[in-house]
Design a protein around this motif. Structure first.
Motif, PDB file in Angstrom:
ATOM      1  N   GLY A   9      -4.809  -5.741  -4.586  1.00 28.78           N
ATOM      2  CA  GLY A   9      -3.912  -5.188  -3.346  1.00 28.78           C
ATOM      3  C   GLY A   9      -4.516  -3.975  -2.843  1.00 28.78           C
ATOM      4  O   GLY A   9      -3.899  -3.454  -2.178  1.00 28.78           O
ATOM      5  N   ILE A  10      -5.981  -3.581  -3.107  1.00 27.24           N
ATOM      6  CA  ILE A  10      -6.664  -2.710  -2.504  1.00 27.24           C
ATOM      7  C   ILE A  10      -7.614  -2.792  -1.636  1.00 27.24           C
ATOM      8  O   ILE A  10      -8.552  -3.780  -1.742  1.00 27.24           O
ATOM      9  CB  ILE A  10      -7.367  -1.847  -3.654  1.00 27.24           C
ATOM     10  CG1 ILE A  10      -6.374  -1.325  -4.873  1.00 27.24           C
ATOM     11  CG2 ILE A  10      -7.944  -0.592  -3.097  1.00 27.24           C
ATOM     12  CD1 ILE A  10      -7.029  -1.042  -6.060  1.00 27.24           C
ATOM     13  N   THR A  11      -7.395  -2.218  -0.243  1.00 32.56           N
ATOM     14  CA  THR A  11      -8.256  -2.699   0.864  1.00 32.56           C
ATOM     15  C   THR A  11      -9.534  -1.680   0.579  1.00 32.56           C
ATOM     16  O   THR A  11      -9.481  -0.239   0.504  1.00 32.56           O
ATOM     17  CB  THR A  11      -7.842  -2.505   1.973  1.00 32.56           C
ATOM     18  OG1 THR A  11      -6.527  -3.396   2.110  1.00 32.56           O
ATOM     19  CG2 THR A  11      -8.673  -2.801   3.117  1.00 32.56           C
ATOM     20  N   PRO A  53       0.692  -1.233  -0.197  1.00 33.76           N
ATOM     21  CA  PRO A  53       0.004  -0.003   0.165  1.00 33.76           C
ATOM     22  C   PRO A  53       0.801   1.315  -0.077  1.00 33.76           C
ATOM     23  O   PRO A  53       1.729   1.252   0.827  1.00 33.76           O
ATOM     24  CB  PRO A  53      -0.840  -0.070   1.275  1.00 33.76           C
ATOM     25  CG  PRO A  53      -0.615  -1.495   1.690  1.00 33.76           C
ATOM     26  CD  PRO A  53       0.638  -2.130   1.154  1.00 33.76           C
ATOM     27  N   VAL A  54       0.311   2.349  -0.740  1.00 30.77           N
ATOM     28  CA  VAL A  54       1.241   3.617  -0.689  1.00 30.77           C
ATOM     29  C   VAL A  54       0.373   4.726  -0.273  1.00 30.77           C
ATOM     30  O   VAL A  54      -0.874   4.727  -0.799  1.00 30.77           O
ATOM     31  CB  VAL A  54       1.661   3.843  -2.322  1.00 30.77           C
ATOM     32  CG1 VAL A  54       2.301   5.042  -2.443  1.00 30.77           C
ATOM     33  CG2 VAL A  54       2.379   2.795  -2.750  1.00 30.77           C
ATOM     34  N   THR A  55       0.951   5.571   0.573  1.00 31.65           N
ATOM     35  CA  THR A  55       0.333   6.766   1.004  1.00 31.65           C
ATOM     36  C   THR A  55       1.078   7.924   0.778  1.00 31.65           C
ATOM     37  O   THR A  55       2.474   7.753   0.907  1.00 31.65           O
ATOM     38  CB  THR A  55      -0.058   6.398   2.564  1.00 31.65           C
ATOM     39  OG1 THR A  55      -0.870   5.540   2.656  1.00 31.65           O
ATOM     40  CG2 THR A  55      -0.692   7.848   3.052  1.00 31.65           C
ATOM     41  N   ILE A  56       0.676   9.106   0.343  1.00 35.57           N
ATOM     42  CA  ILE A  56       1.283  10.166  -0.187  1.00 35.57           C
ATOM     43  C   ILE A  56       0.903  11.184   1.062  1.00 35.57           C
ATOM     44  O   ILE A  56      -0.123  11.517   1.234  1.00 35.57           O
ATOM     45  CB  ILE A  56       1.014  10.737  -1.447  1.00 35.57           C
ATOM     46  CG1 ILE A  56       1.459   9.776  -2.419  1.00 35.57           C
ATOM     47  CG2 ILE A  56       1.660  12.117  -1.724  1.00 35.57           C
ATOM     48  CD1 ILE A  56       0.799  10.095  -4.036  1.00 35.57           C
ATOM     49  N   ASP A  57       2.151  11.769   1.748  1.00 36.48           N
ATOM     50  CA  ASP A  57       1.584  12.549   2.750  1.00 36.48           C
ATOM     51  C   ASP A  57       2.273  14.027   2.050  1.00 36.48           C
ATOM     52  O   ASP A  57       3.434  14.266   1.964  1.00 36.48           O
ATOM     53  CB  ASP A  57       2.797  12.427   3.891  1.00 36.48           C
ATOM     54  CG  ASP A  57       2.659  13.556   4.909  1.00 36.48           C
ATOM     55  OD1 ASP A  57       2.092  14.318   4.740  1.00 36.48           O
ATOM     56  OD2 ASP A  57       3.358  13.350   5.790  1.00 36.48           O
TER      57      ASP A  57
END
Ligand SMILES: [Zn+2]
Length: 153
Positions: A116-118, A53-57
């Protein structure tokens, strides 16, 4: 967008980024402003990288509008190619989650999990319900439909 850091965050990856431009313009796009009102962190869920999972801050600035006749006093800088205003998902993820046949409820949630997406099935149903009604063509006849066995008059 300028990437400052990429770090591990739990099972996923956190990309810390900022918008490098020194000024920005509000939606009226008349006068750019460089007067920063405040800063805040905007967390955006992105598409996965493999199964990570990728999160952008995104470090976002809020500016004072430079146009005195504008009704917007402050505005946040935007990256339209990355995310729409107020969105918590990137454009790439939103596009991936766009409703399509079979892409709602439990079936859609299971398919998303395989990608791969929750995602909650309720979100997929909400996205489906948010779709605009299809455009109606020109109306040629208005009234009840006749059945083959019913004669009127
Ligand atoms: Zn303005």
């Amino acid at each position: 967008m300028h990437v400052d850091a990429v770090t591990r965050m739990g099972q996923g990856v956190l990309i810390t980024a900022r918008i490098p431009d020194n000024d920005s313009a509000c939606q009226s796009r008349t006068i750019p402003s460089c007067r920063v009102h405040s800063r805040y962190r905007r967390l955006l869920t992105d598409v996965t990288c493999g199964d990570v999972p990728v999160t952008i801050d995104l470090r976002t600035r809020r500016f004072f509008c430079g146009n005195r006749s504008c009704s917007t006093r402050t505005f946040a800088e935007q990256v339209p190619a990355l995310a729409q205003r107020h969105a918590r998902r990137t454009v790439a993820l939103s596009t991936l989650l766009e409703p399509r046949p079979g892409w709602a409820g439990r079936a859609g949630a299971r398919l998303a999990a395989r990608l791969g997406i929750t995602v909650f099935r309720s979100l997929l149903i909400r996205l489906l319900r948010a779709l605009p009604d299809p455009a109606m063509g020109q109306i040629r006849v208005l009234g009840p439909m006749r059945t083959s066995g019913l004669q009127i008059g």
